[in-house]
Design a protein around this motif. Structure first.
Motif, PDB file in Angstrom:
ATOM      1  N   LYS A 122      80.954  42.099  29.476  1.00 49.95           N
ATOM      2  CA  LYS A 122      81.929  40.608  28.596  1.00 49.95           C
ATOM      3  C   LYS A 122      81.188  39.191  29.425  1.00 49.95           C
ATOM      4  O   LYS A 122      80.712  38.551  28.519  1.00 49.95           O
ATOM      5  CB  LYS A 122      83.279  39.952  29.333  1.00 49.95           C
ATOM      6  N   PHE A 123      80.233  39.527  30.275  1.00 50.62           N
ATOM      7  CA  PHE A 123      79.561  38.192  31.196  1.00 50.62           C
ATOM      8  C   PHE A 123      78.585  37.577  30.162  1.00 50.62           C
ATOM      9  O   PHE A 123      78.251  36.879  29.474  1.00 50.62           O
ATOM     10  CB  PHE A 123      79.514  38.202  32.126  1.00 50.62           C
ATOM     11  N   LYS A 128      75.650  34.989  25.645  1.00 52.19           N
ATOM     12  CA  LYS A 128      74.909  34.681  24.492  1.00 52.19           C
ATOM     13  C   LYS A 128      75.929  33.891  23.700  1.00 52.19           C
ATOM     14  O   LYS A 128      74.863  33.127  23.219  1.00 52.19           O
ATOM     15  CB  LYS A 128      75.872  36.346  23.522  1.00 52.19           C
ATOM     16  N   ALA A 129      76.898  34.120  23.854  1.00 56.27           N
ATOM     17  CA  ALA A 129      77.552  33.254  22.849  1.00 56.27           C
ATOM     18  C   ALA A 129      77.508  31.458  22.911  1.00 56.27           C
ATOM     19  O   ALA A 129      77.911  30.581  22.815  1.00 56.27           O
ATOM     20  CB  ALA A 129      79.151  33.685  22.235  1.00 56.27           C
ATOM     21  N   LYS A 130      77.315  31.350  24.476  1.00 55.63           N
ATOM     22  CA  LYS A 130      76.671  29.768  24.967  1.00 55.63           C
ATOM     23  C   LYS A 130      75.808  29.535  25.108  1.00 55.63           C
ATOM     24  O   LYS A 130      75.080  28.606  24.808  1.00 55.63           O
ATOM     25  CB  LYS A 130      77.429  30.074  26.445  1.00 55.63           C
ATOM     26  N   GLY A 131      75.052  30.221  24.290  1.00 53.92           N
ATOM     27  CA  GLY A 131      73.342  30.264  24.270  1.00 53.92           C
ATOM     28  C   GLY A 131      72.698  30.180  26.171  1.00 53.92           C
ATOM     29  O   GLY A 131      71.526  29.852  25.649  1.00 53.92           O
ATOM     30  N   ILE A 132      73.094  30.670  26.710  1.00 55.53           N
ATOM     31  CA  ILE A 132      72.608  31.040  27.696  1.00 55.53           C
ATOM     32  C   ILE A 132      71.528  32.167  27.646  1.00 55.53           C
ATOM     33  O   ILE A 132      69.988  32.218  28.306  1.00 55.53           O
ATOM     34  CB  ILE A 132      73.487  31.080  29.582  1.00 55.53           C
ATOM     35  N   ILE A 133      71.019  33.078  27.222  1.00 56.75           N
ATOM     36  CA  ILE A 133      70.573  34.202  26.811  1.00 56.75           C
ATOM     37  C   ILE A 133      70.509  34.320  25.596  1.00 56.75           C
ATOM     38  O   ILE A 133      70.987  33.836  24.707  1.00 56.75           O
ATOM     39  CB  ILE A 133      70.661  35.512  27.726  1.00 56.75           C
ATOM     40  N   LYS A 134      69.254  34.780  24.866  1.00 54.01           N
ATOM     41  CA  LYS A 134      69.173  35.074  22.974  1.00 54.01           C
ATOM     42  C   LYS A 134      69.793  36.322  22.778  1.00 54.01           C
ATOM     43  O   LYS A 134      70.319  36.211  21.377  1.00 54.01           O
ATOM     44  CB  LYS A 134      66.991  35.111  23.726  1.00 54.01           C
ATOM     45  N   ASN A 135      69.613  37.439  24.235  1.00 54.97           N
ATOM     46  CA  ASN A 135      70.245  39.111  23.155  1.00 54.97           C
ATOM     47  C   ASN A 135      70.436  39.527  24.454  1.00 54.97           C
ATOM     48  O   ASN A 135      69.928  39.613  25.530  1.00 54.97           O
ATOM     49  CB  ASN A 135      69.673  38.974  22.134  1.00 54.97           C
TER      50      ASN A 135
END
Length: 153
Positions: A122-123, A128-135
């Protein structure tokens, strides 16, 4: 890492940090990892490296590495040396088999609790949704279960 720790603290009440088990792996580190998995399951390469793209050539490179491993299965040192040389030539041409051959790829270890792993999933969705990681890839069903994360670099 800070976002992860804060998220886990708010979600499960534990400010635990991520355990990174792997990062960048050039051919000299990638091949021994692949060999160890291949020895345990000769279908490992075919099952893991199933696709090709412009730079990521998992299926094509994996097929050759699998042939090398099969040909020299009784001589692990030679098998690994030949596979490393082959993969290095491919990398020099701009082709890779693993996202770990690029900057920003990490693997996160799993928890012993499946509910904690579900929270980690979930994290990663949230990050990903918040753009903190690419994928990220959920690889809990693989021979070496983990989450593969592509960081923004």
């Amino acid at each position: 890492a800070t976002f992860y720790i804060q998220w886990m603290d708010q979600t499960i009440g534990q400010a635990i940090g991520p355990v990174v088990t792997s990062g960048y792996r050039g051919p000299a580190r990638q091949i021994p990892a692949m060999w160890n998995n291949w020895v345990g399951n000769n279908n490992y390469i075919k099952n893991i490296y199933r696709s090709d793209g412009p730079r990521y050539q998992g299926k094509r490179i994996g097929a050759v590495v699998d042939q090398i491993f099969t040909k020299f299965k009784d001589n692990p040192s030679k098998a690994k040396r030949r596979a490393i040389d082959y993969m290095q030539k491919e990398e020099n041409k701009g082709f890779i088999i693993s996202r770990h051959q690029e900057r920003g790829a990490i693997d996160l270890a799993l928890f012993t609790s499946s509910s904690d792993n579900d929270n980690l999933y979930k994290f990663l969705q949230d990050a990903k949704a918040k753009g903190i990681i690419k994928n990220f890839l959920d690889e809990r069903d693989q021979p070496s279960p983990h989450f593969h994360v592509e960081l923004k670099v």
